[in-house]
Design a protein around this motif. Structure first.
Motif, PDB file in Angstrom:
ATOM      1  N   SER A  15       0.822  -1.032   0.177  1.00 54.72           N
ATOM      2  CA  SER A  15      -0.039   0.093   0.001  1.00 54.72           C
ATOM      3  C   SER A  15       0.727   1.307  -0.023  1.00 54.72           C
ATOM      4  N   ARG A  16       2.262   1.102   0.015  1.00 54.09           N
ATOM      5  CA  ARG A  16       2.811   2.124  -0.102  1.00 54.09           C
ATOM      6  C   ARG A  16       3.748   2.520  -1.213  1.00 54.09           C
ATOM      7  N   ASN A  17       4.329   1.448  -1.687  1.00 56.84           N
ATOM      8  CA  ASN A  17       5.294   1.730  -3.056  1.00 56.84           C
ATOM      9  C   ASN A  17       4.273   1.535  -4.092  1.00 56.84           C
ATOM     10  N   LEU A  18       3.672   2.764  -4.642  1.00 55.47           N
ATOM     11  CA  LEU A  18       2.812   2.763  -5.818  1.00 55.47           C
ATOM     12  C   LEU A  18       3.741   2.926  -7.120  1.00 55.47           C
ATOM     13  N   LYS A  19       3.253   2.265  -8.111  1.00 51.26           N
ATOM     14  CA  LYS A  19       4.035   2.371  -9.426  1.00 51.26           C
ATOM     15  C   LYS A  19       3.199   3.181 -10.535  1.00 51.26           C
ATOM     16  N   PRO A  20       3.881   3.633 -11.264  1.00 48.79           N
ATOM     17  CA  PRO A  20       2.962   4.255 -12.547  1.00 48.79           C
ATOM     18  C   PRO A  20       2.453   3.372 -13.324  1.00 48.79           C
ATOM     19  N   GLU A  21       1.256   3.609 -13.985  1.00 50.02           N
ATOM     20  CA  GLU A  21       0.484   2.305 -14.732  1.00 50.02           C
ATOM     21  C   GLU A  21      -0.336   3.355 -15.803  1.00 50.02           C
ATOM     22  N   LEU A  22      -0.935   2.410 -16.725  1.00 41.46           N
ATOM     23  CA  LEU A  22      -1.711   2.898 -17.623  1.00 41.46           C
ATOM     24  C   LEU A  22      -3.187   2.248 -17.296  1.00 41.46           C
ATOM     25  N   ILE A  23      -4.294   3.091 -17.127  1.00 35.82           N
ATOM     26  CA  ILE A  23      -5.761   2.567 -17.026  1.00 35.82           C
ATOM     27  C   ILE A  23      -6.315   2.424 -18.327  1.00 35.82           C
ATOM     28  N   GLN A  76       6.697  -7.231 -31.377  1.00 35.62           N
ATOM     29  CA  GLN A  76       6.000  -6.143 -30.628  1.00 35.62           C
ATOM     30  C   GLN A  76       6.164  -4.821 -30.913  1.00 35.62           C
ATOM     31  N   TYR A  77       5.561  -4.209 -30.387  1.00 36.25           N
ATOM     32  CA  TYR A  77       5.679  -2.602 -30.741  1.00 36.25           C
ATOM     33  C   TYR A  77       7.014  -2.094 -30.084  1.00 36.25           C
ATOM     34  N   ALA A  78       7.468  -1.047 -30.807  1.00 36.61           N
ATOM     35  CA  ALA A  78       8.645  -0.344 -30.301  1.00 36.61           C
ATOM     36  C   ALA A  78       8.542   0.095 -29.118  1.00 36.61           C
ATOM     37  N   GLU A  79       9.656   0.377 -28.425  1.00 37.12           N
ATOM     38  CA  GLU A  79       9.776   0.861 -27.053  1.00 37.12           C
ATOM     39  C   GLU A  79       8.973   2.108 -26.789  1.00 37.12           C
ATOM     40  N   SER A  80       9.079   3.048 -27.519  1.00 38.47           N
ATOM     41  CA  SER A  80       8.455   4.392 -27.487  1.00 38.47           C
ATOM     42  C   SER A  80       6.960   4.211 -27.547  1.00 38.47           C
ATOM     43  N   ASP A  81       6.446   3.020 -28.046  1.00 37.28           N
ATOM     44  CA  ASP A  81       4.851   3.109 -28.309  1.00 37.28           C
ATOM     45  C   ASP A  81       4.541   2.280 -27.127  1.00 37.28           C
ATOM     46  N   ARG A  82       5.514   1.553 -26.358  1.00 36.89           N
ATOM     47  CA  ARG A  82       4.959   0.672 -25.348  1.00 36.89           C
ATOM     48  C   ARG A  82       5.209   1.314 -23.854  1.00 36.89           C
ATOM     49  N   ASN A  83       6.075   2.215 -23.907  1.00 38.47           N
ATOM     50  CA  ASN A  83       6.343   3.128 -22.521  1.00 38.47           C
ATOM     51  C   ASN A  83       5.708   4.358 -22.530  1.00 38.47           C
ATOM     52  N   THR A  84       5.025   4.857 -23.513  1.00 39.50           N
ATOM     53  CA  THR A  84       4.602   6.310 -23.436  1.00 39.50           C
ATOM     54  C   THR A  84       2.818   6.387 -23.551  1.00 39.50           C
ATOM     55  N   GLY A 109      -1.933   6.761 -14.344  1.00 35.88           N
ATOM     56  CA  GLY A 109      -1.803   6.899 -12.752  1.00 35.88           C
ATOM     57  C   GLY A 109      -0.956   6.239 -11.888  1.00 35.88           C
ATOM     58  N   GLU A 110      -1.252   5.744 -10.951  1.00 26.03           N
ATOM     59  CA  GLU A 110      -0.362   4.956  -9.792  1.00 26.03           C
ATOM     60  C   GLU A 110      -1.187   3.893  -9.172  1.00 26.03           C
TER      61      GLU A 110
END
Length: 321
Positions: free
Chosen positions: A2-10, A56-64, A91-92
């Protein structure tokens, strides 16, 4: 968690847009999965080795966010970007989620300062009970000491089962109900030897020491079977009750001593070079073995001579060993 939140795509599907373009939610999920994780489409073989081919998609398409929301989705009305069919936001989220019985679980741990842990636990309960929890939330208290108590209870049950099994074996060997009790009275004496050894070594009773008691119970059963088998064979040869007991313990004295001595010598190196757990285990075994050996060789013969067999084979005779 509950403390260490990570960025995520919703990703939230838009039902109206999906129906408008006659798209399929499963197809959207497959495109997102293959785009992020990749998809194996074949195998390349060369030099006696096989290499999987993954696209798979390029890294720029997967991480942005921009690249992710523009994934191309095939529908009945043509290809459309992912953002048309779904609401994509950043979000996180939790790094991982713990569950117990299907419910989310958050674990809060703490080390107590010097003092009795049970009293500390009671004070924590008094403070937490004043909190007003939202609906569906509850608090469960536990501690290392509770886990130790559970382990000790399980080991005591295992010890009881071991004693019962030893009794069944000895009862079958002696064809008596009473005589096995005489041999099994060594088990409490062996446990007393374990306590004595732990006390002089500055240690307390734990699950490791109870494991040692289980091992001692097995060795006691082995020694008892050796002696009882010799007594029965001597009685069949025509010796009297007293003579059979005397000769059995006299002839098997060296055997019993060697069995117990072999156990002590084999486990002695753990006392010198072992870890803290190994030292406690070795000390417990050595103390119990010494006490049980003394009982088998010097006390049990006297008890045997004054016992009465349920079949009448051994009449109660007041004679000294």
């Amino acid at each position: 968690s509950s403390r260490n939140l990570k960025p995520e795509l919703i990703l939230v599907p838009d039902r109206f847009s999906i129906n408008k373009y006659d798209a399929n939610v499963n197809d959207i999920g497959l495109v997102v999965r293959d785009g992020l994780s990749g998809k194996n489409i074949g195998v390349y073989r060369g030099g006696g080795m096989e290499y999987p081919i993954r696209i798979q998609y390029a890294e720029s398409d997967r991480n942005t966010l921009h690249g992710f929301e523009n994934y191309s989705i095939t529908t009945a009305k043509g290809n459309v970007p992912l953002k048309v069919l779904c609401n994509v936001t950043s979000g996180e989220g939790d790094a991982y989620i713990n569950r117990k019985n299907g419910q989310r679980l958050v674990t809060i741990t703490a080390n107590t300062v010097n003092g009795i842990s049970l009293l500390k636990k009671q004070k924590i309960k008094e403070l937490v009970n004043n909190l007003k929890l939202p609906a569906g939330y509850k608090i469960h208290y536990t501690s290392t000491q509770d886990k130790v108590y559970d382990g000790l209870s399980a080991m005591l049950i295992a010890l009881g089962i071991a004693v019962i099994l030893c009794y069944m074996i000895l009862a079958g060997a002696t064809e008596s109900i009473f005589l096995p009790f005489i041999m099994l009275c060594i088990v409490p004496c062996g446990f007393a030897g374990v306590l004595w050894a732990l006390y002089f070594n500055g240690q307390s009773v734990s699950i490791i020491s109870l494991v040692a008691v289980l091992i001692i119970t097995g060795i006691i059963g082995c020694s008892a079977v050796i002696i009882i088998d010799k007594i029965r064979s001597l009685q069949k040869s025509g010796l009297s009750r007293n003579e059979s007991f005397y000769e059995a313990f006299k002839s098997k004295f060296q055997t019993i001593v060697m069995i117990h001595l072999a156990v002590v010598l084999s486990i002695s190196p753990m006392v010198v070079n072992g870890s803290a757990v190994e030292i406690q285990f070795a000390v417990a075994v050595i103390g119990g073995i010494i006490a049980s050996a003394f009982m088998i060789l010097f006390v049990i013969p006297a008890l045997f001579l004054r016992s009465k067999n349920t079949k009448g084979n051994y009449s109660g005779i007041n004679s000294k060993f």
